[in-house]
Write an enzyme that holds these catalytic residues in place. Structure first.
Site, PDB file in Angstrom:
ATOM      1  N   GLY A  99     -28.451  60.956  60.708  1.00  0.00           N
ATOM      2  CA  GLY A  99     -27.218  61.642  61.072  1.00  0.00           C
ATOM      3  C   GLY A  99     -26.531  62.212  59.849  1.00  0.00           C
ATOM      4  N   THR A 101     -25.402  64.393  56.981  1.00  0.00           N
ATOM      5  CA  THR A 101     -25.447  65.858  56.906  1.00  0.00           C
ATOM      6  C   THR A 101     -25.459  66.309  55.447  1.00  0.00           C
ATOM      7  OG1 THR A 101     -23.042  65.947  57.028  1.00  0.00           O
ATOM      8  CG2 THR A 101     -24.250  66.142  59.108  1.00  0.00           C
ATOM      9  N   HIS A 155     -12.784  69.088  60.140  1.00  0.00           N
ATOM     10  CA  HIS A 155     -13.188  67.691  59.972  1.00  0.00           C
ATOM     11  C   HIS A 155     -12.146  66.912  59.182  1.00  0.00           C
ATOM     12  CE1 HIS A 155     -17.172  69.163  61.195  1.00  0.00           C
ATOM     13  NE2 HIS A 155     -17.455  67.910  61.464  1.00  0.00           N
ATOM     14  N   HIS A 156     -12.290  65.589  59.222  1.00  0.00           N
ATOM     15  CA  HIS A 156     -11.454  64.689  58.421  1.00  0.00           C
ATOM     16  C   HIS A 156     -11.659  64.993  56.926  1.00  0.00           C
ATOM     17  CE1 HIS A 156     -15.038  62.412  57.242  1.00  0.00           C
ATOM     18  NE2 HIS A 156     -15.472  62.738  58.442  1.00  0.00           N
ATOM     19  N   LYS A 159     -14.853  64.071  54.406  1.00  0.00           N
ATOM     20  CA  LYS A 159     -16.188  64.663  54.550  1.00  0.00           C
ATOM     21  C   LYS A 159     -16.605  65.306  53.225  1.00  0.00           C
ATOM     22  CE  LYS A 159     -18.848  67.747  57.543  1.00  0.00           C
ATOM     23  NZ  LYS A 159     -19.950  66.792  57.653  1.00  0.00           N
TER      24      LYS A 159
END
Ligand code: NAP
Length: 266
Positions: A99, A101, A155-156, A159
């Protein structure tokens, strides 16, 4: 039926915690070990938040894979570490579900080559949320009719990579059907560098980072007199776990490299 033995890399992370919960609460899965560079040599139960989960913690994937028999590695760490873990798992015959990225095209190419050589399954999914995959598919459908598109991903603020893997994947899927064009005015000029976002095949991608956000994306299409917006929101990290489970189940049955959850959804 034998249980699927799983190693999780990054168990203390926001995604990792959900993955530990998924694996330890799924009947035919067994958590075999975890990889955590700060707690090597301990048991997972020694780490706050994991009471009662007695599996060994390894700092280093090589020693983990030498000591522990496993079928699947779930990686939820950082791009560089995740790439090292995935490559090493494949070399040891352990199937990765990734997962993490931020992998480059070259990284993906290298992993695909190892999968072909080893004839072993590997699934890399920049977004495990089924709704996000549908957002990408609907965007690809729309791009046949709307050639002008801007992708806004939100996004938060913890990241690490930008643009998000999902935004890049969306742009790639759109590029497969969209007539090539450079968007905006031919003479447009940024008075502040970066104002128009990243440029991928003439499409623009904008990355927003704010505390409080989880993972959101809006794909905006415009043409004469009309607009179409396709949006997906993940409000918590549990939203990704049905995709992780589907990937673990699928990776056990395939001997190929898969990039993107959309390729395993029926
Ligand atoms: P996070 O909370 O920062 O978790 C990352 C974890 O990896 C942390 O616990 C970190 O530990 C650990 N880590 C760092 N270096 C390591 C190493 N060398 N060995 C083992 N663990 C290491 O991030 P997250 O939100 O869980 O996201 C993790 C990854 O998944 C990111 O790449 C993110 O973009 C991606 N993601 C994917 C999806 C999807 O659907 N595919 C969804 C959300 C996020 P420390 O904090 O102690 O450094």
């Amino acid at each position: 039926m034998a249980k699927v033995k799983v190693i999780i890399a990054g168990p203390r992370g926001r995604m990792g915690k959900e993955a530990v919960n998924l694996v330890t609460t799924t009947e035919n899965y067994e958590l075999a070990a975890v990889l955590d560079y700060k707690h090597g040599g301990k048991q997972l139960s020694d780490i706050e938040g994991f009471t009662g989960i007695s599996v060994p913690v390894y700092e280093d994937i090589e020693s983990c894979l030498t000591d522990v028999q496993a079928n699947v590695l779930i990686d939820l760490t950082t791009p560089e570490v995740g790439m090292h873990h995935t490559r090493t798992a494949l070399q040891h015959g352990v199937r990765p579900v990734v997962g993490t990225t931020g992998f480059t095209k070259e990284d993906l190419q290298e992993l695909e080559t190892i999968c072909q050589e080893k004839q072993i399954g590997c699934i890399i999914a920049p977004n495990f949320a089924v709704g996000a995959v549908l957002m990408m598919k609907f965007s690809q459908m729309a791009a046949k009719y709307f050639g002008d598109v801007e992708i806004l991903e939100l996004h938060h603020d913890q990241k690490l990579d930008a643009p998000s893997g999902t935004a890049v994947k969306t742009a790639e899927m759109i590029a497969e059907v969209r007539e090539k064009k450079q968007q905006g005015h031919p003479n447009e000029k940024e008075t502040i560098s970066g104002a128009r976002g990243a440029n991928m095949e003439g499409m623009h991608i904008h990355s927003v980072r704010l505390p409080g956000l989880i993972a959101h994306q809006q794909v905006m299409f415009g043409s004469e007199g009309q607009a179409l917006t396709i949006r997906h929101d993940s409000y918590n990290r549990a939203s990704f776990m049905s995709g992780v489970k589907l990937s673990v189940d699928t990776v056990m049955k395939i001997d190929t490299f898969v990039y993107g959850l959309e390729n395993i959804l029926e």
